[in-house]
Design a protein around this motif. Structure first.
Motif, PDB file in Angstrom:
ATOM      1  N   LYS A  71       0.822  -1.219   0.000  1.00 47.06           N
ATOM      2  CA  LYS A  71       0.000   0.000   0.000  1.00 47.06           C
ATOM      3  C   LYS A  71       0.858   1.272   0.000  1.00 47.06           C
ATOM      4  CE  LYS A  71      -3.547  -2.393   2.695  1.00 47.06           C
ATOM      5  NZ  LYS A  71      -4.168  -2.498   4.054  1.00 47.06           N
ATOM      6  N   GLN A  72       1.978   1.212   0.717  1.00 46.05           N
ATOM      7  CA  GLN A  72       2.815   2.403   0.886  1.00 46.05           C
ATOM      8  C   GLN A  72       3.585   2.756  -0.376  1.00 46.05           C
ATOM      9  OE1 GLN A  72       3.061   3.811   4.091  1.00 46.05           O
ATOM     10  NE2 GLN A  72       4.751   5.246   3.880  1.00 46.05           N
ATOM     11  N   PHE A  73       3.987   1.733  -1.143  1.00 46.02           N
ATOM     12  CA  PHE A  73       4.823   1.972  -2.322  1.00 46.02           C
ATOM     13  C   PHE A  73       4.185   1.320  -3.552  1.00 46.02           C
ATOM     14  CE2 PHE A  73       7.690   1.546   1.408  1.00 46.02           C
ATOM     15  CZ  PHE A  73       8.083   2.871   1.493  1.00 46.02           C
ATOM     16  N   PRO A  74       3.140   1.931  -4.111  1.00 47.40           N
ATOM     17  CA  PRO A  74       2.388   1.329  -5.214  1.00 47.40           C
ATOM     18  C   PRO A  74       3.186   1.157  -6.514  1.00 47.40           C
ATOM     19  CG  PRO A  74       1.694   3.594  -4.839  1.00 47.40           C
ATOM     20  CD  PRO A  74       2.573   3.226  -3.693  1.00 47.40           C
ATOM     21  N   LEU A  75       4.288   1.858  -6.652  1.00 48.67           N
ATOM     22  CA  LEU A  75       5.073   1.781  -7.889  1.00 48.67           C
ATOM     23  C   LEU A  75       6.311   0.890  -7.760  1.00 48.67           C
ATOM     24  CD1 LEU A  75       4.942   5.529  -9.040  1.00 48.67           C
ATOM     25  CD2 LEU A  75       3.400   3.640  -9.652  1.00 48.67           C
ATOM     26  N   LEU A  81      10.230  -4.890  -3.387  1.00 49.89           N
ATOM     27  CA  LEU A  81       9.366  -5.078  -2.223  1.00 49.89           C
ATOM     28  C   LEU A  81       9.854  -6.240  -1.367  1.00 49.89           C
ATOM     29  CD1 LEU A  81       5.809  -4.603  -3.803  1.00 49.89           C
ATOM     30  CD2 LEU A  81       6.915  -3.088  -2.140  1.00 49.89           C
ATOM     31  N   SER A  82      10.271  -7.320  -2.013  1.00 47.69           N
ATOM     32  CA  SER A  82      10.749  -8.501  -1.286  1.00 47.69           C
ATOM     33  C   SER A  82      12.019  -8.195  -0.513  1.00 47.69           C
ATOM     34  CB  SER A  82      11.010  -9.660  -2.263  1.00 47.69           C
ATOM     35  OG  SER A  82       9.812 -10.095  -2.861  1.00 47.69           O
ATOM     36  N   ARG A  83      12.946  -7.480  -1.151  1.00 48.75           N
ATOM     37  CA  ARG A  83      14.197  -7.138  -0.463  1.00 48.75           C
ATOM     38  C   ARG A  83      13.934  -6.188   0.700  1.00 48.75           C
ATOM     39  NH1 ARG A  83      16.122  -7.544  -5.759  1.00 48.75           N
ATOM     40  NH2 ARG A  83      15.689  -5.352  -6.226  1.00 48.75           N
ATOM     41  N   LEU A  84      13.039  -5.253   0.496  1.00 46.72           N
ATOM     42  CA  LEU A  84      12.712  -4.296   1.548  1.00 46.72           C
ATOM     43  C   LEU A  84      12.051  -5.011   2.729  1.00 46.72           C
ATOM     44  CD1 LEU A  84      12.671  -1.440   2.538  1.00 46.72           C
ATOM     45  CD2 LEU A  84      10.626  -1.013   1.162  1.00 46.72           C
TER      46      LEU A  84
END
Length: 239
Positions: A71-75, A81-84
């Protein structure tokens, strides 16, 4: 009936000091003190302990953090996302968050673990935080877990640099130097202090080619190295 109670004997009310302050801090009020007690009980103390709750909390945490990042980073693409997410749910990150909640002051440990400094051990604190999340899930459901996780991670996400995607300072410094074909930094422990279970380390980071020398501090050699690397990296990018 709570299905958890079918497999776990009811415990005495947990005599938690400043209970209302703790509930305010985590943003959730436990209606079953025995569930909170189990979440804060290490296996060295006795049974029931928090390992099963830890197992449950680990999965709930990963799901909640995934939803939060989605939700926070839609782009942001899936790989990033997985690494984060991996950086946000690893032991070091959970230890830091558990320390903010002061879970070390609440964990019930056996005598041996207590004397060896278990209240400050990263693995124990990280596991206890996961167990706490598991307990919240059992009693309040996933929505309460999401609320807890969102509040817990809000400060981290506010200061997040997406360009680094959660890379630690040593990695960022190393990649920067490698991209410029410069020699890697040298890390040396220059001092230690404190008791065995609460030692503090001072580590020197030296990059001769750039004439940079920084000194980091931390409760482990790794953390002191990261602190020194962060200072060195900031000196480079702001020079």
């Amino acid at each position: 009936m709570n299905p958890h109670s079918l497999n776990t004997p009811r415990l005495q009310n947990f005599p938690l000091k400043n209970q209302s302050n703790f509930f305010l801090k985590i943003g959730y009020v436990f209606k079953q003190p025995e569930l909170l007690q189990e979440a804060l009980t290490h296996r060295s103390f006795g049974y029931p302990h928090n390992e099963r709750l830890e197992f449950l909390g680990d999965s709930a945490l990963n799901c909640a953090v995934s939803a939060l990042l989605f939700k926070q980073f839609p782009l942001l693409p899936e790989g990033n996302l997985s690494r984060l997410r991996a950086n946000l749910v690893n032991q070091h990150a959970l230890f830091e968050l558990a320390s903010v909640l002061r879970l070390g002051d609440l964990i019930r440990l056996g005598e041996g673990e207590r004397k060896s400094g278990g209240h400050y051990r990263p693995s124990i604190l990280a596991n206890t935080l996961e167990a706490l999340i598991g307990a919240i899930y059992l009693e309040g459901g996933f929505l309460e877990v999401e609320n807890f996780v969102n509040n817990l991670y809000k400060p981290l996400l506010q200061n997040l640099d997406l360009e680094t995607l959660g890379k630690d300072p040593k990695t960022m410094l190393q990649e920067y130097l490698q991209s410029r074909k410069a020699a890697l930094p040298e890390y040396t422990v220059i001092a230690t202090s404190g008791e065995a279970h609460r030692q503090k380390f001072k580590v020197e980071c030296v990059i001769p080619k750039l004439n940079i020398r920084t000194i980091g501090e931390g409760t482990s050699r790794r953390r002191a190295e990261q602190d020194a690397a962060k200072q060195a990296y900031e000196l480079i990018i702001h020079s």
